[in-house]
Design a protein around this motif. Structure first.
Motif, PDB file in Angstrom:
ATOM      1  N   LEU A  46       1.538  27.091  -4.631  1.00 46.13           N
ATOM      2  CA  LEU A  46       2.305  26.774  -5.833  1.00 46.13           C
ATOM      3  C   LEU A  46       1.786  25.524  -6.538  1.00 46.13           C
ATOM      4  N   ASP A  47       1.243  24.586  -5.789  1.00 45.82           N
ATOM      5  CA  ASP A  47       0.758  23.338  -6.385  1.00 45.82           C
ATOM      6  C   ASP A  47      -0.250  23.579  -7.498  1.00 45.82           C
ATOM      7  N   ARG A  48      -0.964  24.696  -7.423  1.00 45.62           N
ATOM      8  CA  ARG A  48      -2.067  24.934  -8.359  1.00 45.62           C
ATOM      9  C   ARG A  48      -1.728  25.972  -9.429  1.00 45.62           C
ATOM     10  N   GLN A  49      -0.465  26.379  -9.492  1.00 45.50           N
ATOM     11  CA  GLN A  49      -0.099  27.445 -10.418  1.00 45.50           C
ATOM     12  C   GLN A  49       0.254  26.903 -11.799  1.00 45.50           C
ATOM     13  N   ALA A  50       0.107  27.754 -12.807  1.00 42.84           N
ATOM     14  CA  ALA A  50       0.551  27.408 -14.158  1.00 42.84           C
ATOM     15  C   ALA A  50       2.058  27.186 -14.163  1.00 42.84           C
ATOM     16  N   GLY A  51       2.506  26.251 -14.999  1.00 43.03           N
ATOM     17  CA  GLY A  51       3.924  25.957 -15.094  1.00 43.03           C
ATOM     18  C   GLY A  51       4.438  25.050 -14.005  1.00 43.03           C
ATOM     19  N   VAL A  52       3.527  24.468 -13.218  1.00 41.65           N
ATOM     20  CA  VAL A  52       3.908  23.598 -12.109  1.00 41.65           C
ATOM     21  C   VAL A  52       3.309  22.215 -12.346  1.00 41.65           C
ATOM     22  N   THR A  53       4.126  21.191 -12.191  1.00 42.89           N
ATOM     23  CA  THR A  53       3.657  19.814 -12.323  1.00 42.89           C
ATOM     24  C   THR A  53       3.986  19.061 -11.047  1.00 42.89           C
ATOM     25  N   VAL A  54       2.976  18.466 -10.451  1.00 46.42           N
ATOM     26  CA  VAL A  54       3.166  17.605  -9.287  1.00 46.42           C
ATOM     27  C   VAL A  54       3.104  16.159  -9.770  1.00 46.42           C
ATOM     28  N   PHE A  55       4.213  15.459  -9.663  1.00 47.38           N
ATOM     29  CA  PHE A  55       4.279  14.046 -10.043  1.00 47.38           C
ATOM     30  C   PHE A  55       4.009  13.173  -8.826  1.00 47.38           C
ATOM     31  N   ALA A  56       3.404  12.023  -9.085  1.00 43.12           N
ATOM     32  CA  ALA A  56       3.207  11.033  -8.032  1.00 43.12           C
ATOM     33  C   ALA A  56       3.520   9.655  -8.593  1.00 43.12           C
ATOM     34  N   ALA A  57       4.062   8.801  -7.738  1.00 46.85           N
ATOM     35  CA  ALA A  57       4.306   7.400  -8.080  1.00 46.85           C
ATOM     36  C   ALA A  57       3.204   6.572  -7.428  1.00 46.85           C
ATOM     37  N   PHE A  58       2.456   5.840  -8.250  1.00 50.45           N
ATOM     38  CA  PHE A  58       1.313   5.063  -7.777  1.00 50.45           C
ATOM     39  C   PHE A  58       1.639   3.570  -7.816  1.00 50.45           C
ATOM     40  N   SER A  59       1.403   2.877  -6.715  1.00 54.95           N
ATOM     41  CA  SER A  59       1.566   1.428  -6.686  1.00 54.95           C
ATOM     42  C   SER A  59       0.599   0.775  -7.660  1.00 54.95           C
ATOM     43  N   LYS A  60       1.096  -0.130  -8.498  1.00 57.43           N
ATOM     44  CA  LYS A  60       0.205  -0.850  -9.409  1.00 57.43           C
ATOM     45  C   LYS A  60      -0.695  -1.813  -8.647  1.00 57.43           C
ATOM     46  N   ALA A  61      -0.205  -2.301  -7.518  1.00 58.56           N
ATOM     47  CA  ALA A  61      -0.963  -3.298  -6.758  1.00 58.56           C
ATOM     48  C   ALA A  61      -2.112  -2.685  -5.975  1.00 58.56           C
ATOM     49  N   THR A  62      -1.883  -1.501  -5.397  1.00 55.58           N
ATOM     50  CA  THR A  62      -2.879  -0.931  -4.487  1.00 55.58           C
ATOM     51  C   THR A  62      -3.390   0.438  -4.905  1.00 55.58           C
ATOM     52  N   GLY A  63      -2.691   1.116  -5.806  1.00 54.29           N
ATOM     53  CA  GLY A  63      -3.053   2.482  -6.167  1.00 54.29           C
ATOM     54  C   GLY A  63      -2.540   3.520  -5.194  1.00 54.29           C
ATOM     55  N   GLU A  64      -1.863   3.080  -4.130  1.00 46.63           N
ATOM     56  CA  GLU A  64      -1.349   3.995  -3.120  1.00 46.63           C
ATOM     57  C   GLU A  64      -0.251   4.869  -3.711  1.00 46.63           C
ATOM     58  N   VAL A  65      -0.199   6.121  -3.273  1.00 42.80           N
ATOM     59  CA  VAL A  65       0.894   7.007  -3.678  1.00 42.80           C
ATOM     60  C   VAL A  65       2.120   6.672  -2.837  1.00 42.80           C
ATOM     61  N   LEU A  66       3.206   6.299  -3.524  1.00 44.46           N
ATOM     62  CA  LEU A  66       4.434   5.872  -2.864  1.00 44.46           C
ATOM     63  C   LEU A  66       5.489   6.970  -2.803  1.00 44.46           C
ATOM     64  N   GLY A  67       5.384   7.939  -3.694  1.00 46.63           N
ATOM     65  CA  GLY A  67       6.366   9.016  -3.737  1.00 46.63           C
ATOM     66  C   GLY A  67       5.853  10.167  -4.577  1.00 46.63           C
ATOM     67  N   THR A  68       6.529  11.292  -4.492  1.00 49.36           N
ATOM     68  CA  THR A  68       6.076  12.481  -5.216  1.00 49.36           C
ATOM     69  C   THR A  68       7.227  13.447  -5.429  1.00 49.36           C
ATOM     70  N   ALA A  69       7.079  14.297  -6.412  1.00 52.32           N
ATOM     71  CA  ALA A  69       8.043  15.373  -6.678  1.00 52.32           C
ATOM     72  C   ALA A  69       7.312  16.486  -7.418  1.00 52.32           C
ATOM     73  N   ARG A  70       7.775  17.704  -7.248  1.00 49.53           N
ATOM     74  CA  ARG A  70       7.148  18.851  -7.910  1.00 49.53           C
ATOM     75  C   ARG A  70       8.189  19.576  -8.747  1.00 49.53           C
ATOM     76  N   LEU A  71       7.808  19.924  -9.964  1.00 47.83           N
ATOM     77  CA  LEU A  71       8.681  20.685 -10.862  1.00 47.83           C
ATOM     78  C   LEU A  71       7.993  21.989 -11.204  1.00 47.83           C
ATOM     79  N   ALA A  72       8.668  23.106 -10.935  1.00 50.62           N
ATOM     80  CA  ALA A  72       8.108  24.437 -11.203  1.00 50.62           C
ATOM     81  C   ALA A  72       9.111  25.233 -12.018  1.00 50.62           C
ATOM     82  N   SER A  73       8.692  25.690 -13.192  1.00 50.48           N
ATOM     83  CA  SER A  73       9.600  26.460 -14.046  1.00 50.48           C
ATOM     84  C   SER A  73       9.461  27.953 -13.757  1.00 50.48           C
TER      85      SER A  73
END
Length: 227
Positions: free
Chosen positions: A47-74
């Protein structure tokens, strides 16, 4: 409208590396209670790669590390995953709906705005896609209470729990959120999230243009929501 800066940025993932970093957060967050998902959710799924799907990520400004994520699929291209496990009531048929899945925050992150910012990103993306209902499955009572505080309500009578195939066949409450009326609903009851979700401008939250998630091999490198 006041501008408020965060110590992280939230946006759709753009590269294979970013997608995999988001998946690592999923595995770390859910693996604490569900060790069986460590090997499954640590890699992108179909599903991560399908049309109509957005994977959000929260990136630390200090390190660039991904701190959190959520996926929205219509449901613009296919039924929602949750519809493979339960039948939604008539009110949800014939409408543009979207499902939030794989919402996760890296263990040890105690900033309550992190999960709320991810929810604001999916809410704004749903608005942009003219979604009427967002649905989500919640397994733990603390998570149910968190979503209820945001404005989600039970979809099934009596808050019935159903096993969700895309969540390890574990029983979940199915909750929904009316995207179209949310702003008016929050304002009418002076909801504590109204300021963050509507009045504050967050340049660090970017919803981008809904598109396919990155194909394999592309690229390199507030109030608490839940108890």
């Amino acid at each position: 409208m006041r501008t408020h800066l965060l110590h992280f940025t939230v946006r759709p993932v753009r590269t294979e590396m970013e997608l995999r970093a988001a998946c690592a957060v999923r595995a770390a967050a859910y693996g604490r209670r569900l060790p069986d998902v460590l090997g499954l959710w640590g890699e992108p799924d179909e599903l991560d790669r399908q049309a109509g799907v957005t994977v959000f990520a929260a990136f630390s400004k200090a390190t660039g590390e991904v701190l959190g994520t959520a996926r929205l699929a219509s449901n613009a291209h296919r039924p929602l995953q949750i519809e493979g496990s339960t039948t939604l009531p008539a009110d949800y048929r014939g409408t543009r709906n979207a499902e939030i899945t794989r919402l996760a925050v890296l263990p040890g992150q105690d900033d309550p705005t992190l999960k709320l910012a991810l929810m604001k990103a999916v809410y704004q993306a749903a608005l942009a896609q003219r979604v009427e209902w967002m649905v989500i499955g919640a397994r733990l009572p603390s998570l149910v209470r968190g979503y209820q505080r945001l404005g989600f309500t039970d979809v099934l009578p009596g808050g019935a729990m159903v096993p969700l195939a895309h969540a390890g066949d574990l029983p979940h409450r199915v909750l929904s959120f009316n995207v179209r009326t949310a702003q008016a609903d929050w304002q009418a009851i002076r909801h504590p999230f109204y300021d963050f979700m509507v009045e504050q401008q967050h340049p660090d939250i970017q919803i981008g243009t809904p598109a396919r998630a990155p194909a394999a091999g592309l690229g390199t490198a507030a109030p608490a929501l839940a108890a």
